[in-house]
Design an enzyme around this catalytic site. Structure first.
Site, PDB file in Angstrom:
ATOM      1  N   HIS A 118      19.605  37.174  -6.438  1.00 30.68           N
ATOM      2  CA  HIS A 118      18.177  37.395  -6.201  1.00 30.68           C
ATOM      3  C   HIS A 118      17.821  38.770  -6.767  1.00 30.68           C
ATOM      4  CE1 HIS A 118      14.570  38.213  -3.738  1.00 30.68           C
ATOM      5  NE2 HIS A 118      14.503  36.924  -3.504  1.00 30.68           N
ATOM      6  N   ASP A 157      25.233  39.745   0.244  1.00 36.89           N
ATOM      7  CA  ASP A 157      23.836  39.442   0.541  1.00 36.89           C
ATOM      8  C   ASP A 157      23.809  38.195   1.417  1.00 36.89           C
ATOM      9  OD1 ASP A 157      21.248  38.520   0.599  1.00 36.89           O
ATOM     10  OD2 ASP A 157      20.889  38.739  -1.554  1.00 36.89           O
ATOM     11  N   GLN A 187      20.594  34.289   2.935  1.00 36.69           N
ATOM     12  CA  GLN A 187      20.562  32.829   3.113  1.00 36.69           C
ATOM     13  C   GLN A 187      21.695  32.317   3.984  1.00 36.69           C
ATOM     14  OE1 GLN A 187      18.034  31.010   2.201  1.00 36.69           O
ATOM     15  NE2 GLN A 187      16.989  32.486   0.868  1.00 36.69           N
ATOM     16  N   LYS A 205      14.092  35.243   7.637  1.00 34.60           N
ATOM     17  CA  LYS A 205      14.712  34.037   7.089  1.00 34.60           C
ATOM     18  C   LYS A 205      15.608  33.337   8.107  1.00 34.60           C
ATOM     19  CE  LYS A 205      14.719  35.803   2.375  1.00 34.60           C
ATOM     20  NZ  LYS A 205      13.793  34.974   1.577  1.00 34.60           N
ATOM     21  N   CYS A 212      12.678  34.416  -7.655  1.00 36.62           N
ATOM     22  CA  CYS A 212      13.228  35.768  -7.794  1.00 36.62           C
ATOM     23  C   CYS A 212      14.585  35.747  -8.463  1.00 36.62           C
ATOM     24  CB  CYS A 212      13.305  36.479  -6.443  1.00 36.62           C
ATOM     25  SG  CYS A 212      11.687  36.930  -5.835  1.00 36.62           S
TER      26      CYS A 212
HETATM   27  C1  LIG Z   1      19.581  35.533  -1.544  1.00 35.23           C
HETATM   28  C2  LIG Z   1      18.444  36.433  -1.204  1.00 35.23           C
HETATM   29  N1  LIG Z   1      18.619  37.767  -1.267  1.00 35.23           N
HETATM   30  C3  LIG Z   1      17.626  38.626  -0.948  1.00 35.23           C
HETATM   31  C4  LIG Z   1      16.394  38.183  -0.572  1.00 35.23           C
HETATM   32  C5  LIG Z   1      15.337  39.201  -0.243  1.00 35.23           C
HETATM   33  O1  LIG Z   1      15.032  39.187   1.123  1.00 35.23           O
HETATM   34  P1  LIG Z   1      13.734  39.973   1.640  1.00 35.23           P
HETATM   35  O2  LIG Z   1      12.604  39.544   0.783  1.00 35.23           O
HETATM   36  O3  LIG Z   1      13.599  39.511   3.050  1.00 35.23           O
HETATM   37  O4  LIG Z   1      14.022  41.434   1.535  1.00 35.23           O
HETATM   38  C6  LIG Z   1      16.158  36.798  -0.510  1.00 35.23           C
HETATM   39  C7  LIG Z   1      14.872  36.224  -0.118  1.00 35.23           C
HETATM   40  O5  LIG Z   1      13.810  36.454  -0.663  1.00 35.23           O
HETATM   41  C8  LIG Z   1      17.213  35.907  -0.833  1.00 35.23           C
HETATM   42  O6  LIG Z   1      17.027  34.596  -0.773  1.00 35.23           O
END
Ligand SMILES: Cc1ncc(COP(=O)(O)O)c(C=O)c1O
Ligand SMILES: Cc1ncc(COP(=O)(O)O)c(C=O)c1O
Lengths: 413, 145, 413, 145
Positions: free
Chosen positions: C123, C203, C206, C229, C369
């Site tokens: 991401h 990370d 998910q 999430k 993203c």
């Molecule tokens: C795999 C992953 N990493 C990072 C993020 C970023 O999370 P956030 O937007 O809550 O900071 C997301 C979701 O948008 C994600 O799916």
């Protein structure tokens, strides 16, 4: 007075409780304020009806969430009279907003020989970020002194004029002191800084929810504040910045939502405000902030500020009579925001707070995130009573009665 | 205010008003400080050793009635003690302030049993004890003025 | 199955609505999830009973707020099996957590010649912060490739072994891909990195709310995730880090609450977690996160993960039959997290999402993203359906029926 | 699905399926691109000028049916126009997609009136027009392959 403040208490569910067998008298508003039913409901309603991620979605809930989030931004721009909503960046609070400017602007723009000016009455959150960035860049941090042995003289503006003869790049100062109750002449300081070619950052943590704020009239470059200190939720804050400045700044955080293109080799940023809002934003609390702004303006911020100052004046007068008291900040009859900080010879602030709590009176004791000022004034700590729109003269009476009992217990009165 | 009079017993008020062994020890050979960043309290303990026992003990610093009284009482309790003995006494004291249970033999430190009902104040009561134990663990060396 | 998933929908007020005249079928859970009544109520209850600032207060509400905030930290430590609660830092989300490590650890510890490894399926939030810090330090960012024309082969671990021969300081990778549904072998990757002397950041955006997470068993150095999430509020996230690492890191933000002493000349920091929590924290949403963790564990995370994967398998099978479809990520029968990303020749994802929305089916269309991966796969965008505990096989039927109608409208089927 | 058939009128579906003037113009002298970072759509417009009028026009890029059809239709509308004329047409088009009000004289662009009910899609409809106007404002210079 356009509004009957004695009924406002009913809008705040948390105030309907007893502490130590007494009705709660909450006088810790400079630390955080309570939330009216309208704000609590706005958050719940968002989660119950519209909850979704913003910006990147085309389905119904996502469009509603995006609209709600962007409406909060527009409301905020109106609240501080920004010239456009793209000048409003949502952050997690005042502290984050200051750090964003320190790392996103100052770190790129300061060099050895440059000077950042803040004041001796700054909250740690508007002091430590400048200490850090000065250490990183080799710039120097200077302080506008406070005058008087109880800081009753406010900022030494003559000394400020002297400081401005150096290579000052930024003047960062608080609009209203959370420790002293001093109201600084923000427009005058900004004008002097501008004439000397320096940018200005105004810490509005204690002013945004207490008076009408007009960033264009004040003519500052940045203005920062927190939702939780103005009837809004925790976790949301604001950085206002002039559009041209924001668009020239480096992003502080990388991530989703702030990029225009990403390749494995490198990326490009969107303009402000998106550039500074990496990741999923705090949508629900932005919407709570919107509701808080509507609530405050339905009461009227000038009336709120007057009401608080009246309560502070009442408290000041009653407390002045007590033996051995030192009251910090503006003297009798001087303009004072809605708080009073004081200390007794022989009774420590933490003992005062613990005792008052048993009377249902919530106070704060300590250095109020302003250790260096406390040291300068020769006080380990003070007790602070801070007021908001739901407080009443009866709350001041309860405060004074409780303090009298404490002094008696400790054999001072 | 029954809870509060438990907390601020006569012993505590007395030690707070007229602290024993307040001030630095002129020929101190060990010193240690502690602070409580949350509330700004701080305490420095000075020791002049007599072999492996505390000869003279004094303290300095600022804080609430609980922390000041506790420091004062601590100096009266630890004078003449070895490190091992001091650690034993601290363990007992900590027990009193965290659980509220009174010591088996009568002792002035029992006055601090009321603290356990105010968890936010436990750190106030133990601050000076921590500094004393820290100082005891150091080697002797001249303490600068 | 220990839990009847078909009733869980009733715990989520937002799901009780119609969109486009149809009952809402919410399949955008990888973007953000909905909140159960228990979480919405926990936030409201905090504001109605205990609202106060934390840490620096001695009055009743402040002590209650502090207890609630620290209980949330302990609950989080237990949720991911951290060895102590001081290893849990609250942030505003995954993105902030990654940036904190990039600026607080990597910026001080990387130099030219050093390598950071992430993956082609990251991401933007776990890619752009490393691009930025590599540019700042002169280190190099390398990517573990994904295998297969639809990325069905997962990460190329042989290529990873090759990369590890360089001077790798950090390996930052996603546990579960939000675009592909791939479940990466986190413990294996951490073990390889550790053997090569590199730190690891996982990370968990998910994964945290979808399976039991044990950071000690995984043996990672940092693990990051977002509340929103996993049934918790927006505006709150977590950085887990090993205590010794955190205590050796520079603070990312200066301000109140993170200092041990401040003087006008400079300051000292508290240890973690306070060092990284400058300013007033997001108390209410930390308490909401606590409630979400309790809720998820009352259902059982392993059961939740199985349920979602079953729905994804159902969707995968039904969608596979459609003409001209490309489904990304794990192939038939391969392990797959609870989401399916797909694209059609001749029908753009945004048109799919707009149509599905009219059937009450909420989907996401775009690059999720992950622009560089999309470019590598030769797709401008995909449509993604992502599941959570409240979804049912009937939701999959609604999805497939809607997609069939869309294909017909565009003359593809 | 009445709203949707408004949005995806036959004209739009047709231009989406069989776009006019798709692809770069071989002797283009002006070019400009636009993108919509939120959804990843992008569009490049190529112009070969004939005096101050557009001689040949073509477009490239990827996006949803609305953006592709809009680009295709835009090329048929702007061929032969000056900058001032193009700006006038764009103003009219923007009016249609933001308000939904149909133009006074019949025109194929009326098909885009349904977009106004989908505010998130307005940017899709205007993307190629912005690129065309940007290109028109540039000076002539050889466009690299
Ligand atoms: C795999 C992953 N990493 C990072 C993020 C970023 O999370 P956030 O937007 O809550 O900071 C997301 C979701 O948008 C994600 O799916
Ligand atoms: C004057 C002033 N500045 C800054 C802050 C920091 O605000 P926050 O803790 O919401 O980031 C505060 C309050 O704590 C304050 O009173």
């Amino acid at each position: 007075m356009s509004c009957d403040f004695s009924n406002l208490r009913l809008d705040f569910p948390v105030l309907d409780q007893h502490v130590g067998g007494h009705p709660l008298v909450y006088l810790d508003n400079a630390a955080t304020t309570h939330k009216p039913r309208a704000v609590i409901d706005a958050i719940a309603r968002f989660y119950e009806r519209d909850n979704s991620n913003v910006h990147r979605g085309l389905h119904a809930l996502s469009m509603r969430a995006t609209d709600g989030y962007e409406a909060a931004r527009e409301r905020t721009a109106k609240f501080i009279n920004a010239s456009e909503s793209a000048e409003v960046v949502f952050t997690s609070g005042t502290t984050a907003s200051v750090n964003l400017v320190a790392q996103g602007w100052a770190r790129d723009n300061l060099q050895p020989g440059d000077v950042v000016v803040c004041t001796e009455m700054e909250h740690h959150s508007n002091m430590v970020p400048w200490q850090i960035v000065c250490q990183q860049t080799g710039a120097t941090l200077r302080y506008i002194p406070v005058l008087g042995e109880n800081a009753e003289g406010g900022l030494d503006l003559a000394a400020f004029d002297e400081l401005l003869k150096e290579k000052v790049k930024l003047v960062a100062f608080t609009h209203i002191s959370n420790t002293l109750g001093t109201i600084n002449p923000a427009a005058e300081i900004c004008a002097k800084a501008k004439a000397a070619g320096a940018l200005t950052l105004v810490d509005g943590a204690q002013s945004a929810g207490h008076e009408n704020v007009d960033v264009q009239a004040m003519d500052c470059d940045f203005y920062v504040f927190s939702g939780h200190k103005m009837a809004a939720p925790t976790g949301i804050g604001v950085l206002y910045g002039r559009k041209a400045l924001l668009d020239a700044m480096s992003p502080w955080q990388g991530g989703g939502g702030m990029i225009s293109t990403v390749a494995y080799e490198g990326s490009q940023w969107k303009p402000s405000p998106e550039r500074f809002e990496a990741g999923t934003p705090n949508v629900a609390d932005a919407i709570g902030l919107h509701a808080a702004m509507d609530y405050l303006d339905s009461v009227g911020r000038p009336a709120i500020g007057r009401h608080e100052s009246e309560l502070a004046a009442l408290a000041y007068d009653a407390l002045s009579d007590l033996p051995g008291i030192r009251i910090l900040g503006p003297g009798e009859g001087q303009p004072r925001a809605g708080l009073v900080s004081f200390a007794f010879e022989g009774v420590h602030a933490h003992d005062v707070v613990t005792f008052a709590d048993q009377d249902g009176v919530a106070l704060r004791g300590g250095h109020h995130c302003n250790q260096p000022l406390m040291r300068k004034l020769g006080l380990p700590s003070t007790t602070r009573a801070s007021f908001y729109l739901y407080n009443t003269p009866a709350d001041v009476d309860a405060l004074v009665a409780s303090i009298r009992r404490i002094l008696k217990f400790f054999g001072v009165e | 205010m029954s809870d509060l009079t438990d907390l601020y017993q006569a012993v505590i008020l007395d030690h707070n008003k007229r602290p024993r062994n307040r001030g630095r020890v002129p020929q101190a050979t060990r010193v240690a400080s502690g602070d409580n960043p949350t509330c700004g309290d701080n305490c420095t303990v000075y020791l002049q050793m007599d072999g492996d026992r505390i000869g003279k003990i004094g303290f300095d610093g600022s804080g609430c009635a609980i922390s000041q009284a506790s420091a004062s009482l601590m100096t009266t309790q630890l004078a003449g003690k070895t490190l091992a003995e001091a650690e034993g006494q601290f363990a007992e004291f900590r027990d009193i302030v965290t659980t509220g249970k009174e010591p088996e033999e009568f002792s002035e430190v029992a006055a601090f049993a009321g603290v356990h009902a105010f968890p936010a104040r436990i750190k106030c009561a133990t601050l000076s004890w921590h500094a004393a134990i820290d100082a005891l663990k150091k080697p002797d060396s001249p303490v600068e003025e």
